[in-house]
Design an enzyme around this catalytic site. Structure first.
Site, PDB file in Angstrom:
ATOM      1  N   GLU A   1       2.312  -0.077 -11.075  1.00  0.00           N
ATOM      2  CA  GLU A   1       3.746  -0.221 -10.754  1.00  0.00           C
ATOM      3  C   GLU A   1       4.599   0.755 -11.563  1.00  0.00           C
ATOM      4  O   GLU A   1       5.671   0.422 -12.047  1.00  0.00           O
ATOM      5  CB  GLU A   1       4.191  -1.668 -10.918  1.00  0.00           C
ATOM      6  N   GLY A   2       4.078   1.960 -11.699  1.00  0.00           N
ATOM      7  CA  GLY A   2       4.778   3.008 -12.447  1.00  0.00           C
ATOM      8  C   GLY A   2       4.269   3.065 -13.859  1.00  0.00           C
ATOM      9  O   GLY A   2       4.397   2.101 -14.612  1.00  0.00           O
TER      10      GLY A   2
ATOM     11  N   GLY B   1       0.325   9.524  -6.409  1.00  0.00           N
ATOM     12  CA  GLY B   1       0.317   8.411  -7.357  1.00  0.00           C
ATOM     13  C   GLY B   1       1.720   8.225  -7.915  1.00  0.00           C
ATOM     14  O   GLY B   1       2.587   7.633  -7.265  1.00  0.00           O
TER      15      GLY B   1
ATOM     16  N   PHE C   1      -6.101   2.149  -4.385  1.00  0.00           N
ATOM     17  CA  PHE C   1      -5.762   1.152  -5.422  1.00  0.00           C
ATOM     18  C   PHE C   1      -4.909   0.011  -4.881  1.00  0.00           C
ATOM     19  O   PHE C   1      -3.926  -0.367  -5.531  1.00  0.00           O
ATOM     20  CB  PHE C   1      -4.961   1.799  -6.552  1.00  0.00           C
TER      21      PHE C   1
ATOM     22  N   ALA D   1       0.834  -1.201   0.000  1.00  0.00           N
ATOM     23  CA  ALA D   1       0.000   0.000   0.000  1.00  0.00           C
ATOM     24  C   ALA D   1       0.866   1.249   0.000  1.00  0.00           C
ATOM     25  O   ALA D   1       1.241   1.763   1.054  1.00  0.00           O
ATOM     26  CB  ALA D   1      -0.919  -0.025   1.220  1.00  0.00           C
ATOM     27  N   LEU D   2       1.187   1.696  -1.195  1.00  0.00           N
ATOM     28  CA  LEU D   2       2.036   2.885  -1.350  1.00  0.00           C
ATOM     29  C   LEU D   2       1.203   4.069  -1.851  1.00  0.00           C
ATOM     30  O   LEU D   2       1.260   5.171  -1.305  1.00  0.00           O
ATOM     31  CB  LEU D   2       3.173   2.570  -2.350  1.00  0.00           C
TER      32      LEU D   2
ATOM     33  N   GLU E   1      -1.557   6.821  -2.829  1.00  0.00           N
ATOM     34  CA  GLU E   1      -2.598   7.565  -2.097  1.00  0.00           C
ATOM     35  C   GLU E   1      -3.354   8.432  -3.100  1.00  0.00           C
ATOM     36  O   GLU E   1      -2.857   8.681  -4.199  1.00  0.00           O
ATOM     37  CB  GLU E   1      -1.948   8.473  -1.036  1.00  0.00           C
TER      38      GLU E   1
HETATM   39  C1  LIG Z   1      -5.719  -2.013 -10.948  1.00  0.00           C
HETATM   40  C2  LIG Z   1      -4.685  -1.238 -10.194  1.00  0.00           C
HETATM   41  C3  LIG Z   1      -3.966  -1.874  -9.202  1.00  0.00           C
HETATM   42  C4  LIG Z   1      -3.028  -1.148  -8.447  1.00  0.00           C
HETATM   43  N1  LIG Z   1      -2.365  -1.780  -7.430  1.00  0.00           N
HETATM   44  C5  LIG Z   1      -1.599  -1.053  -6.572  1.00  0.00           C
HETATM   45  C6  LIG Z   1      -1.062  -1.639  -5.380  1.00  0.00           C
HETATM   46  O1  LIG Z   1      -1.228  -2.842  -5.120  1.00  0.00           O
HETATM   47  N2  LIG Z   1      -0.376  -0.837  -4.524  1.00  0.00           N
HETATM   48  C7  LIG Z   1      -0.166   0.483  -4.767  1.00  0.00           C
HETATM   49  O2  LIG Z   1       0.488   1.140  -3.945  1.00  0.00           O
HETATM   50  N3  LIG Z   1      -0.642   1.060  -5.910  1.00  0.00           N
HETATM   51  C8  LIG Z   1      -1.358   0.333  -6.809  1.00  0.00           C
HETATM   52  N4  LIG Z   1      -1.888   0.916  -7.940  1.00  0.00           N
HETATM   53  C9  LIG Z   1      -1.654   2.331  -8.179  1.00  0.00           C
HETATM   54  C10 LIG Z   1      -0.783   2.619  -9.382  1.00  0.00           C
HETATM   55  O3  LIG Z   1       0.547   2.254  -9.130  1.00  0.00           O
HETATM   56  C11 LIG Z   1      -0.977   4.102  -9.732  1.00  0.00           C
HETATM   57  O4  LIG Z   1      -2.273   4.208 -10.287  1.00  0.00           O
HETATM   58  C12 LIG Z   1       0.072   4.615 -10.675  1.00  0.00           C
HETATM   59  O5  LIG Z   1       1.313   4.665 -10.050  1.00  0.00           O
HETATM   60  C13 LIG Z   1      -0.290   6.004 -11.225  1.00  0.00           C
HETATM   61  O6  LIG Z   1      -0.704   6.885 -10.217  1.00  0.00           O
HETATM   62  P1  LIG Z   1      -2.061   7.726 -10.436  1.00  0.00           P
HETATM   63  O7  LIG Z   1      -3.106   6.744 -10.792  1.00  0.00           O
HETATM   64  O8  LIG Z   1      -2.270   8.563  -9.237  1.00  0.00           O
HETATM   65  O9  LIG Z   1      -1.806   8.630 -11.704  1.00  0.00           O
HETATM   66  P2  LIG Z   1      -1.045  10.048 -11.744  1.00  0.00           P
HETATM   67  O10 LIG Z   1       0.245   9.950 -11.033  1.00  0.00           O
HETATM   68  O11 LIG Z   1      -1.992  11.100 -11.351  1.00  0.00           O
HETATM   69  O12 LIG Z   1      -0.761  10.166 -13.309  1.00  0.00           O
HETATM   70  C14 LIG Z   1      -1.697  10.677 -14.255  1.00  0.00           C
HETATM   71  C15 LIG Z   1      -0.979  10.808 -15.579  1.00  0.00           C
HETATM   72  O13 LIG Z   1       0.102  11.755 -15.460  1.00  0.00           O
HETATM   73  C16 LIG Z   1       1.302  11.147 -15.900  1.00  0.00           C
HETATM   74  N5  LIG Z   1       2.431  11.662 -15.128  1.00  0.00           N
HETATM   75  C17 LIG Z   1       2.536  11.782 -13.782  1.00  0.00           C
HETATM   76  N6  LIG Z   1       3.748  12.271 -13.458  1.00  0.00           N
HETATM   77  C18 LIG Z   1       4.426  12.465 -14.634  1.00  0.00           C
HETATM   78  C19 LIG Z   1       5.727  12.941 -14.971  1.00  0.00           C
HETATM   79  N7  LIG Z   1       6.619  13.274 -14.040  1.00  0.00           N
HETATM   80  N8  LIG Z   1       6.068  12.988 -16.279  1.00  0.00           N
HETATM   81  C20 LIG Z   1       5.179  12.620 -17.235  1.00  0.00           C
HETATM   82  N9  LIG Z   1       3.944  12.167 -16.980  1.00  0.00           N
HETATM   83  C21 LIG Z   1       3.575  12.065 -15.697  1.00  0.00           C
HETATM   84  C22 LIG Z   1       1.100   9.639 -15.660  1.00  0.00           C
HETATM   85  O14 LIG Z   1       1.959   8.867 -16.479  1.00  0.00           O
HETATM   86  C23 LIG Z   1      -0.357   9.494 -16.059  1.00  0.00           C
HETATM   87  O15 LIG Z   1      -0.453   9.393 -17.441  1.00  0.00           O
HETATM   88  C24 LIG Z   1      -2.790   0.204  -8.741  1.00  0.00           C
HETATM   89  C25 LIG Z   1      -3.505   0.834  -9.775  1.00  0.00           C
HETATM   90  C26 LIG Z   1      -4.445   0.129 -10.480  1.00  0.00           C
HETATM   91  C27 LIG Z   1      -5.206   0.840 -11.566  1.00  0.00           C
END
Ligand SMILES: Cc1cc2nc3c(=O)[nH]c(=O)nc-3n(C[C@H](O)[C@H](O)[C@H](O)COP(=O)(O)OP(=O)(O)OC[C@H]3O[C@@H](n4cnc5c(N)ncnc54)[C@H](O)[C@@H]3O)c2cc1C
Length: 380
Positions: A363-364, A130, A155, A123-124, A126
């Site tokens: 995962e990024g 993201g 998530f 759970a990383l 929030e």
């Molecule tokens: C089905 C599912 C399972 C998941 N499981 C886990 C889990 O087990 N544990 C956990 O901790 N998380 C989990 N996640 C979270 C997941 O890792 C995040 O959704 C992901 O890291 C993106 O974060 P965000 O959704 O807040 O998008 P945001 O960070 O808001 O990104 C939105 C958009 O902006 C872009 N963006 C953001 N920063 C930059 C930058 N510096 N340069 C260019 N573009 C950028 C992104 O690429 C994306 O296109 C899960 C997500 C899903 C959908």
């Protein structure tokens, strides 16, 4: 890469298991209900898949990164959601304990996770943190020997079925950026821990995802994982391994797309001949085959690098980036080759298209992999 006899044998066993046990009926049920299949979890646990990459002294089989990647690939080739059942314990769940745990923590948690008796999730993320995961708002305040945690993680894959979660929280509010974050193992049934709603997802249904809400959760000091204030480093190290797993998942999905599309292209006739005889179709298949082969090589090379103890951050990011995008290119083409039938649930490619879509996100995201790759290229 030509696999040696041991890895070739493992691939065969993983494939046989997935093809025999992941029946189409089970796949459809998972996709339609979104419910976790406990029977499958128990079966996979009995086979030892939950501990493939956990060392023998902690109850696992002690296999290398390549074996782990082969398992995830072969399982995902049949069902992407079920590949996550065996993935979590070996990467995001067990990984932080293996990387940062004390001997006592390893002895306690890992055998239970490796056997499938307990499920540990990661759970990383929030709502406000993201891609920029270091922006965590969750706090952990020392209270005697304990810590009091407050915040919301979002998530979290597997949270609704988990016994434990590895949670990241700010322990030094004065520290900037990724500093001052610590890692804890929480009991999912501890007072103050609750779940958000099960997310209704586009794909990988059957491995439930929800928020974890923490309200004045008392966590004993012996559940601090790794050094105080230094947890973020371990989150990133865990994600290196996790990205390798998700890259392998992408290869499995892409391979399935290629197989489904090839079969269909040979069977489907239009203009008096199989559609495979049209260059427009066969070249799509050729592009898919090239994508699958390249993605697979990147995954295996990253696995070997990690196994050799070298810095594999860039290799894992490249593998995840390329394979995740390749899987989506393949899923798009597989649906296209199926024409209208590819849009209908009776055909597996409809689900593959939905399952593939999350891989460049979790995962990024692909953009974050590009940030990591470019950062490595330009450093120094
Ligand atoms: C089905 C599912 C399972 C998941 N499981 C886990 C889990 O087990 N544990 C956990 O901790 N998380 C989990 N996640 C979270 C997941 O890792 C995040 O959704 C992901 O890291 C993106 O974060 P965000 O959704 O807040 O998008 P945001 O960070 O808001 O990104 C939105 C958009 O902006 C872009 N963006 C953001 N920063 C930059 C930058 N510096 N340069 C260019 N573009 C950028 C992104 O690429 C994306 O296109 C899960 C997500 C899903 C959908």
């Amino acid at each position: 890469m030509i696999l040696d006899a041991k890895h070739e044998m493992q691939r065969k066993l993983f494939r046989e298991f997935a093809e025999t046990e992941f029946t189409r009926e089970i796949q459809d049920e998972l996709d339609e209900t979104g419910e976790f299949n406990w029977n499958m979890h128990r079966l996979m646990s009995r086979y030892g898949f939950m501990g493939v990459h956990i060392p023998r002294e902690y109850g696992g089989s002690g296999c290398d990164y390549l074996s782990y990647a082969l398992m995830v690939e072969e399982f995902a080739r049949v069902d992407a959601a079920l590949s996550i059942y065996a993935n979590t314990s070996n990467s995001l769940g067990g990984g932080p304990v293996l990387l940062a745990g004390t001997e006592e923590q390893k002895q306690y948690f890992l055998p239970r996770v490796a056997s499938g008796e307990k499920i540990m999730v990661f759970a990383l993320t929030e709502p406000g943190a993201g891609s920029d995961a270091s922006r965590t708002d969750t706090t952990a305040v020392a209270d005697g020997d304990d810590f009091i945690l407050n915040g919301r993680k979002t998530f979290c894959s597997g949270a609704p079925v988990a016994d434990w979660a590895v949670v990241f929280a700010k322990t030094d509010p004065t520290a900037k950026g990724s500093r001052g974050i610590s890692m804890f193992i929480i009991d999912m049934d501890a007072p103050g821990v609750s779940l958000g709603a099960d997310e209704k997802k586009m794909g990988i249904n059957g491995y439930p995802t929800s928020d974890i809400v923490l309200e004045d959760v008392r966590v004993p000091g012996n559940r601090l994982l790794g050094p105080l204030h230094k947890g973020f480093k371990y989150a990133m190290m865990t994600l290196d391994g996790g990205r390798l797993g998700m890259a392998a998942q992408a290869v499995g999905v892409a391979q399935d797309c290629l197989e489904q599309a090839t079969k269909y292209a040979k069977e489907r006739r239009q203009f008096g001949q199989p559609i495979a005889s049209f260059q427009g179709i066969s070249f799509m298949l050729a592009d898919m085959a090239a994508d699958v082969a390249a993605a697979r090589e990147l995954v295996y090379a990253a696995a070997e690098l990690k196994e050799a103890g070298k810095d594999a951050t860039m290799a894992c990011s490249i593998a995840k980036y390329f394979a995740a995008e390749a899987a989506n290119r393949c899923a798009y083409k597989a649906v296209q080759i199926h024409g209208g039938y590819g849009y209908i649930r009776d055909y597996k490619v409809e689900r593959l298209y939905r399952d593939a879509r999350v891989i460049p996100i979790y995962e990024g995201t692909s953009q974050i992999q590009q940030v990591v790759i470019a950062g490595n290229l330009l450093k120094g």
